[in-house]
Enzyme design. Structure first.
Site, PDB file in Angstrom:
ATOM      1  N   CYS A 237       0.816  -1.228   0.000  1.00 45.65           N
ATOM      2  CA  CYS A 237       0.000   0.000   0.000  1.00 45.65           C
ATOM      3  C   CYS A 237       0.842   1.266   0.000  1.00 45.65           C
ATOM      4  O   CYS A 237       0.331   2.339  -0.317  1.00 45.65           O
ATOM      5  CB  CYS A 237      -0.945  -0.009   1.199  1.00 45.65           C
ATOM      6  SG  CYS A 237      -2.105  -1.378   1.117  1.00 45.65           S
TER       7      CYS A 237
ATOM      8  N   HIS B 129      -3.700   7.112   2.028  1.00 50.47           N
ATOM      9  CA  HIS B 129      -4.029   5.776   1.530  1.00 50.47           C
ATOM     10  C   HIS B 129      -5.421   5.415   2.031  1.00 50.47           C
ATOM     11  O   HIS B 129      -5.772   5.693   3.180  1.00 50.47           O
ATOM     12  CB  HIS B 129      -2.978   4.796   2.051  1.00 50.47           C
ATOM     13  CG  HIS B 129      -3.333   3.366   1.817  1.00 50.47           C
ATOM     14  ND1 HIS B 129      -3.644   2.882   0.578  1.00 50.47           N
ATOM     15  CD2 HIS B 129      -3.436   2.313   2.680  1.00 50.47           C
ATOM     16  CE1 HIS B 129      -3.928   1.595   0.676  1.00 50.47           C
ATOM     17  NE2 HIS B 129      -3.811   1.223   1.938  1.00 50.47           N
TER      18      HIS B 129
ATOM     19  N   ASN C  85     -10.100  -0.585  -0.842  1.00 52.59           N
ATOM     20  CA  ASN C  85      -8.645  -0.450  -0.794  1.00 52.59           C
ATOM     21  C   ASN C  85      -8.056  -1.043  -2.073  1.00 52.59           C
ATOM     22  O   ASN C  85      -8.092  -2.256  -2.263  1.00 52.59           O
ATOM     23  CB  ASN C  85      -8.128  -1.186   0.457  1.00 52.59           C
ATOM     24  CG  ASN C  85      -6.617  -1.073   0.616  1.00 52.59           C
ATOM     25  OD1 ASN C  85      -5.911  -0.619  -0.288  1.00 52.59           O
ATOM     26  ND2 ASN C  85      -6.124  -1.506   1.763  1.00 52.59           N
TER      27      ASN C  85
END
Ligand code: UT7
Length: 333
Positions: free
Chosen positions: A117, A257, A287
């Site tokens: 990520c 994020h 996500n």
């Protein structure tokens, strides 16, 4: 005196698959419900590739095509491509190679960077460094992940969280004080067991046993990751503030994020940045790992003005985390 170059973001592109996987769809697949997912994560739906022949490179190429179209640039003009991904098309042959071929980037060399990520933020700094050094005039940095390839749709702890997507930015050389200004990054492998795909690499090559035991899918200890994410993002953002003499009130936009709305809100609160300065699109995409930040920049680019001060921050598997200070630049086109 040597000229000082900065790397400015001058064009963007994004792509998510058309196929929508809603919380109600997931209710039919695992023991979960829309209310729980929205309350605990902020996610309402995510986009999932529904064609087995579409790989991460295809998502990335679509984002690059949109970027080039907006920038009014030909693919031949691009010098370098960095693809941040943890779902590469192949174990060997970089996704960047496939992207260069499919997007016609015939004069570019390309390389992948895997930091889950945090991959896009790390790749952005790598790309910016090539330009700051003076040897490159442009670099495309992509964050792309086909997470549906490594999700167990029988595991409610993970399948509700992730989506597929890609975002790309064009970095160009400038002598103005704009673009990628600074970063604070950390990597700590002692967190690796908390969020991991156990099999498929050299540690644990894929076998009938790994497939049977579902080790080729993402597994995570959500609570541990949740806490570490808030701490890590907040701490590195504060370090970036300090190094650059920034106050919360100087920051026009926090672009975090997108892993969990509660993490985003907690980081915003700890940094004292009000919600109207924090960009969120997790409700629509979930996500998308390395793609969350470039997709968010692409989604909201019309809200940003040249000169806006922005903090980008991420936390992911590894653990890997950090924060980047960016000054928004005038876009091409
Ligand atoms: O992008 C990289 C980083 N990844 C992250 O940042 C993810 C970080 N972690 C998280 O976002 C959260 O920890 C999750 C969303 C994964 C989980 O939320 P949580 O508030 O930490 O829930 P929990 O794991 O503490 O579980 C609470 C309860 C449990 O039931 P009991 O033990 O209280 O009876 C779970 O079994 O919720 C249950 N649960 C679910 N219920 C309905 C767990 N998953 C689900 C589900 N639907 N999908």
């Amino acid at each position: 005196m040597r000229t000082r170059y900065n790397a400015a973001i001058t064009a963007l592109g994004g792509y998510v698959p058309e196929n929508v996987l809603t919380n109600h769809d997931l209710e039919k697949m695992v023991d979960t419900n829309d209310e729980w997912i929205v309350a605990r994560t902020g996610i309402k739906e995510r986009r999932i590739v529904n064609d087995a022949h579409i790989a991460t490179s295809d998502l990335a190429v679509k984002a690059v095509e949109r970027l080039l179209n907006d920038a009014k640039m030909s693919p031949e003009a691009i010098e370098c491509v960095i693809v941040a991904t943890s779902t590469p098309d192949y174990i060997m042959v970089s996704t960047a190679s496939v992207v260069c071929e499919k997007a016609g980037l015939v004069n570019a060399w390309g390389v992948d960077s895997n930091a889950a990520c945090s991959g896009f933020l790390y790749a952005l700094t790598l790309g910016a460094s090539l330009i700051e050094g003076g040897r490159y005039k442009n670099v495309i940095v992509i964050g792309a992940d086909k997470n549906s390839a490594i999700i167990n749709y029988e595991d409610r702890n993970t399948c509700i969280l992730f989506g597929d997507g890609a975002g790309a930015v064009l970095l160009e050389q400038t002598t103005e004080h704009t673009g990628v200004i600074d970063n604070v990054f950390r990597t700590d492998g002692s967190g690796k067991e908390q969020l991991i795909v156990q099999a498929g690499g050299s540690m644990n090559p894929s076998s009938i046993e790994t497939v049977t035991n579902k080790l080729n899918y993402i597994s995570q200890n959500g609570r541990v990751v949740f806490k570490a994410a808030i701490e890590g993002m907040t701490q590195t953002c504060n370090e970036v503030f300090e190094r650059n003499d920034l106050k919360s009130s100087d920051v026009n936009w926090l672009v975090p994020h997108q892993a969990n709305l509660r993490i985003i809100q907690a980081v915003g609160e700890k940094l004292d940045i009000s919600t109207d300065h924090v960009k969120v699109n997790i409700d629509r995409y979930g996500n998308t790992t390395a793609a969350t930040i470039p997709l968010c920049l692409w989604d909201y680019k019309n809200d940003f003005k040249a000169g806006d001060k922005m903090i980008l921050t991420a936390f992911g598997a590894g653990f890997s985390w950090g924060a980047t200070y960016l000054i928004w630049s005038k876009l091409r086109g």
